[in-house]
Design a protein around this motif. Structure first.
Motif, PDB file in Angstrom:
ATOM      1  N   UNK A  10       0.859  -1.178   0.000  1.00  0.00           N
ATOM      2  CA  UNK A  10       0.000   0.000   0.000  1.00  0.00           C
ATOM      3  C   UNK A  10       0.892   1.224   0.000  1.00  0.00           C
ATOM      4  N   UNK A  11       0.646   2.107  -0.946  1.00  0.00           N
ATOM      5  CA  UNK A  11       1.419   3.346  -1.050  1.00  0.00           C
ATOM      6  C   UNK A  11       0.589   4.484  -0.460  1.00  0.00           C
ATOM      7  N   UNK A  12       1.265   5.387   0.222  1.00  0.00           N
ATOM      8  CA  UNK A  12       0.637   6.461   0.994  1.00  0.00           C
ATOM      9  C   UNK A  12       0.904   7.781   0.280  1.00  0.00           C
ATOM     10  N   UNK A  13      -0.173   8.500  -0.058  1.00  0.00           N
ATOM     11  CA  UNK A  13      -0.046   9.761  -0.781  1.00  0.00           C
ATOM     12  C   UNK A  13      -0.909  10.838  -0.126  1.00  0.00           C
ATOM     13  N   UNK A  14      -0.702  12.068  -0.575  1.00  0.00           N
ATOM     14  CA  UNK A  14      -1.501  13.206  -0.100  1.00  0.00           C
ATOM     15  C   UNK A  14      -1.818  14.092  -1.294  1.00  0.00           C
ATOM     16  N   UNK A  15      -3.027  14.639  -1.316  1.00  0.00           N
ATOM     17  CA  UNK A  15      -3.475  15.528  -2.384  1.00  0.00           C
ATOM     18  C   UNK A  15      -4.012  16.817  -1.777  1.00  0.00           C
ATOM     19  N   UNK A  43       1.176  13.848  -4.096  1.00  0.00           N
ATOM     20  CA  UNK A  43       2.181  12.829  -4.335  1.00  0.00           C
ATOM     21  C   UNK A  43       2.468  12.021  -3.088  1.00  0.00           C
ATOM     22  N   UNK A  44       3.543  11.266  -3.153  1.00  0.00           N
ATOM     23  CA  UNK A  44       3.903  10.341  -2.083  1.00  0.00           C
ATOM     24  C   UNK A  44       4.303  11.049  -0.795  1.00  0.00           C
ATOM     25  N   UNK A  45       3.920  10.423   0.304  1.00  0.00           N
ATOM     26  CA  UNK A  45       4.351  10.862   1.626  1.00  0.00           C
ATOM     27  C   UNK A  45       5.722  10.237   1.864  1.00  0.00           C
ATOM     28  N   UNK A  46       6.706  11.075   2.159  1.00  0.00           N
ATOM     29  CA  UNK A  46       8.067  10.591   2.388  1.00  0.00           C
ATOM     30  C   UNK A  46       8.203   9.952   3.775  1.00  0.00           C
ATOM     31  N   UNK A  47       9.218   9.114   3.924  1.00  0.00           N
ATOM     32  CA  UNK A  47       9.518   8.487   5.212  1.00  0.00           C
ATOM     33  C   UNK A  47       9.692   9.569   6.281  1.00  0.00           C
ATOM     34  N   UNK A  48       9.015   9.396   7.413  1.00  0.00           N
ATOM     35  CA  UNK A  48       9.115  10.343   8.514  1.00  0.00           C
ATOM     36  C   UNK A  48       8.280  11.593   8.360  1.00  0.00           C
ATOM     37  N   UNK A  50       4.464  13.560   7.765  1.00  0.00           N
ATOM     38  CA  UNK A  50       3.014  13.410   7.911  1.00  0.00           C
ATOM     39  C   UNK A  50       2.350  13.678   6.568  1.00  0.00           C
ATOM     40  N   UNK A  51       1.120  13.232   6.425  1.00  0.00           N
ATOM     41  CA  UNK A  51       0.413  13.468   5.162  1.00  0.00           C
ATOM     42  C   UNK A  51       0.157  14.954   4.941  1.00  0.00           C
ATOM     43  N   UNK A  52      -0.119  15.709   5.988  1.00  0.00           N
ATOM     44  CA  UNK A  52      -0.373  17.144   5.806  1.00  0.00           C
ATOM     45  C   UNK A  52       0.908  17.870   5.392  1.00  0.00           C
ATOM     46  N   UNK A  53       2.045  17.460   5.941  1.00  0.00           N
ATOM     47  CA  UNK A  53       3.319  18.057   5.521  1.00  0.00           C
ATOM     48  C   UNK A  53       3.612  17.696   4.068  1.00  0.00           C
ATOM     49  N   UNK A  54       3.311  16.460   3.679  1.00  0.00           N
ATOM     50  CA  UNK A  54       3.505  16.044   2.284  1.00  0.00           C
ATOM     51  C   UNK A  54       2.602  16.841   1.349  1.00  0.00           C
ATOM     52  N   UNK A  55       1.363  17.091   1.766  1.00  0.00           N
ATOM     53  CA  UNK A  55       0.437  17.858   0.945  1.00  0.00           C
ATOM     54  C   UNK A  55       0.980  19.264   0.687  1.00  0.00           C
ATOM     55  N   UNK A  68       0.688  27.324   4.323  1.00  0.00           N
ATOM     56  CA  UNK A  68       1.132  26.762   5.603  1.00  0.00           C
ATOM     57  C   UNK A  68       0.329  25.520   5.989  1.00  0.00           C
ATOM     58  N   UNK A  69       1.010  24.557   6.583  1.00  0.00           N
ATOM     59  CA  UNK A  69       0.359  23.329   7.038  1.00  0.00           C
ATOM     60  C   UNK A  69      -0.858  23.646   7.900  1.00  0.00           C
TER      61      UNK A  69
END
Length: 139
Positions: A10-15, A43-48, A50-55, A68-69
């Motif tokens: 399962x791949x974890x992403x944020x939009x 796109x993909x959530x990087x190791x370490x 959060x999804x909101x930071x990735x977004x 801003x987050x």
């Protein structure tokens, strides 16, 4: 009772669904799947991460717009099997509203970025029309 012992990656992403003055920000995808289609920045959530930071990171990388987050509100998780032809993807979507559109700058894997009127949207990649509708219902 039968147990499925097959492990599914399962791949974890944020939009991000970014609204401004009756418009939504979309990026044109630069590669498959859905090369040439319009999509939400994400796109993909990087190791370490959060999804909101990735977004927030993906929005800035793909469209050149920093939000801003703390200004991103979660829309929900989108995890329907088959939503991505590459395999099983789970995306957490976020939304924010700007007072007015700011000029986007396409980057990363986006070949273009632009504001689209909500009443004249193109066909969207993946299940992004469903994500956009869910975000619009919350505003």
């Amino acid at each position: 009772m039968t147990t499925n012992t097959t492990d599914e990656a399962i791949r974890y992403t944020a939009d991000v669904v970014l609204f401004a003055a009756g418009h939504v920000l979309l990026i044109e995808r630069g590669w498959d799947p859905y090369e040439g289609y319009w999509a939400l920045p994400g796109g993909h959530v990087d190791t370490g991460e959060t999804s909101v930071a990735a977004a927030a990171r993906e929005l800035e990388e793909e469209a050149g717009i920093a939000v801003p987050v703390a200004d991103l509100r979660q829309v929900g998780a989108f995890d329907a099997p088959g939503r991505d032809p590459r395999g099983r993807y789970v995306s957490v979507a976020y939304t924010a509203t700007l007072p007015a559109p700011v000029p986007p700058r396409a980057g990363d894997d986006a070949t273009a970025a632009r504001w689209w009127p909500l009443d004249a949207l193109p066909d969207l990649a993946f299940d992004h029309a469903d994500i956009l509708a869910a975000a619009a219902a919350q505003t």
